[in-house]
Design an enzyme around this catalytic site. Structure first.
Site, short mmCIF file in Angstrom:
data_model
loop_
_atom_site.label_atom_id
_atom_site.label_comp_id
_atom_site.label_asym_id
_atom_site.label_seq_id
_atom_site.Cartn_x
_atom_site.Cartn_y
_atom_site.Cartn_z
N ASN A 152 -8.75 95.64 34.95
CA ASN A 152 -9.76 95.06 34.08
C ASN A 152 -9.09 94.30 32.92
O ASN A 152 -8.01 94.66 32.47
CB ASN A 152 -10.67 96.15 33.53
N VAL A 153 -9.79 93.29 32.46
CA VAL A 153 -9.25 92.44 31.41
C VAL A 153 -10.07 92.55 30.13
O VAL A 153 -9.95 91.73 29.22
CB VAL A 153 -9.20 90.96 31.87
N HIS A 169 -3.78 92.58 35.26
CA HIS A 169 -4.26 91.20 35.32
C HIS A 169 -4.41 90.57 33.94
O HIS A 169 -5.13 89.59 33.77
CB HIS A 169 -5.60 91.15 36.06
N CYS A 177 -0.61 79.48 25.81
CA CYS A 177 -0.55 78.02 25.91
C CYS A 177 0.31 77.65 27.11
O CYS A 177 1.46 78.08 27.21
CB CYS A 177 0.03 77.44 24.63
N CYS A 231 1.78 74.29 19.08
CA CYS A 231 2.41 73.03 19.49
C CYS A 231 1.47 71.83 19.32
O CYS A 231 1.88 70.69 19.51
CB CYS A 231 2.89 73.11 20.94
N SER A 270 -12.64 100.81 41.87
CA SER A 270 -12.12 99.61 42.54
C SER A 270 -12.37 99.70 44.03
O SER A 270 -12.15 100.74 44.64
CB SER A 270 -10.62 99.46 42.28
N SER A 271 -12.81 98.61 44.61
CA SER A 271 -12.97 98.56 46.06
C SER A 271 -11.64 98.23 46.73
O SER A 271 -11.55 98.21 47.94
CB SER A 271 -14.01 97.50 46.44
N LEU A 313 -18.96 106.92 38.30
CA LEU A 313 -17.88 107.32 37.40
C LEU A 313 -18.42 107.90 36.11
O LEU A 313 -17.80 108.78 35.51
CB LEU A 313 -17.00 106.11 37.10
ZN LIG Z 1 1.24 75.34 22.66
#
Ligand SMILES: [Zn+2]
Length: 326
Positions: A152-153, A169, A177, A231, A270-271, A313
């Site tokens: 999971n994120v 992940h 960037c 940047c 999770s599957s 769960l």
């Molecule tokens: Zn940059």
């Protein structure tokens, strides 16, 4: 600025739905990754000889031995209001996640991703850890969980008090960037995006109950993206692994290391549809490390599981924590 009708708007005739064409899926758009590009494999159906007949006692016996490594997936976060693409309810979702190829090669697709993600971020930021996340943190604090890998994120393990979470992940709370490699805080980006887009977004009545909102292309095109602060260029990408992208090798090796030193592997929500997570089940099985899976619906790892609970769960984990860590 025209908003059009947003909820449930179908693609125009002859037009394929664009990857990641919802706000939450845009904000969440991950995940895959393996040795080489990974696509979402169809979830295997129930395997012969697996009836999901394990009990909470079986699970508790395994976890009580300690040195458990947890591998968690999207099913753990659905109770927090974050949709699961591949779980019991996710397979029917309309949208496919953004791919790495689209994101990096199609500036317009990338622009629309960020427009949707800008809106979806509000739901992500508002999400709170649920009883399952809290139970995992309790088991960890009790010394039973030795490692925690998540697909999971959303950062909800950490928000629930878990430590040393290995985000397979990546995480949505950061951006990277693609021009200079600078990693920055997503909250800071959100402030800059809000300043650049004071009136952008769906009306409240345009957001679906699950948090998704459709925005017409002409609205998406009116979104103003900002540049990398380091940047002055970009493009910026959420620090998550998209479909078709490869998980960094050193991160994969750290996960394998955790699994190999574990006494058991506990898969939560999770599957195992993508090899990115499934390979840890394969590695554990190969080494004779028992695998337990708690997930609603069939998983690709069912044939490898010593303990298999097809149960919510939000019920199983608090019960488990109460028994073992209470
Ligand atoms: Zn940059």
């Amino acid at each position: 600025m025209p908003r059009g009708t947003s909820t449930g708007s179908a693609p125009r005739c002859g037009e394929r739905p664009e990857p990641g064409s919802s706000t939450l899926s845009a904000a969440l758009a991950s995940t895959g990754g393996d040795d080489g590009p990974v696509t979402a494999a169809p979830t295997a159906g129930p395997l012969p000889g697996t009836d999901g007949g394990s009990s909470l006692d079986d699970l508790a016996d395994l976890v009580a031995d300690g040195d458990v490594v947890v591998l968690s997936g999207a099913g753990l976060s659905t109770d927090s209001g974050i949709p699961d693409y591949r779980g019991a309810t996710g397979r029917l979702r309309r949208h496919t996640p953004m791919t790495y190829q689209t994101f990096t090669r199609d500036p317009r697709g990338r622009h629309r991703y960020w427009a949707r993600s800008f809106v979806g971020w509000r739901q992500i930021r508002a999400a709170r850890p649920n009883d399952g996340h809290l139970a995992v943190a309790e088991l960890q604090a009790a010394g039973l969980v030795g490692g925690l890998i998540t697909q999971n994120v959303d950062g909800l393990h950490q928000a629930g008090g878990a430590r040393d979470v290995l985000e397979l992940h990546g995480g949505l709370d950061r951006t990277v960037c693609l021009g200079c490699g600078d990693v920055a805080d997503r909250g800071e980006l959100d402030e800059r995006l809000r300043a650049a887009n004071p009136h952008f977004g769906p009306r409240v009545d345009e957001v679906n109950p699950d948090g998704d909102a459709e925005l017409p292309d002409e609205v998406l095109d009116g979104f103003v993206m900002v540049d990398c602060l380091a940047c002055g260029g970009g493009p910026l990408k959420p620090d998550v692994v998209f479909f078709g992208e490869t998980v960094p090798r050193d991160r994969v090796e750290r996960c394998f290391g955790l699994v190999e030193e574990a006494r058991s592997l506990l898969v939560l929500g999770s599957s195992l549809a993508v090899m990115s997570g499934y390979r840890f089940v394969l590695r554990a099985a190969k080494l004779g490390i028992p695998v337990a899976i708690v997930t609603v619906g069939p998983t690709r790892g069912d044939g490898k599981a010593a303990v298999r609970l097809d149960a919510p769960l939000g019920v199983v984990l608090p019960d488990l924590a109460a028994r073992l860590a209470g």
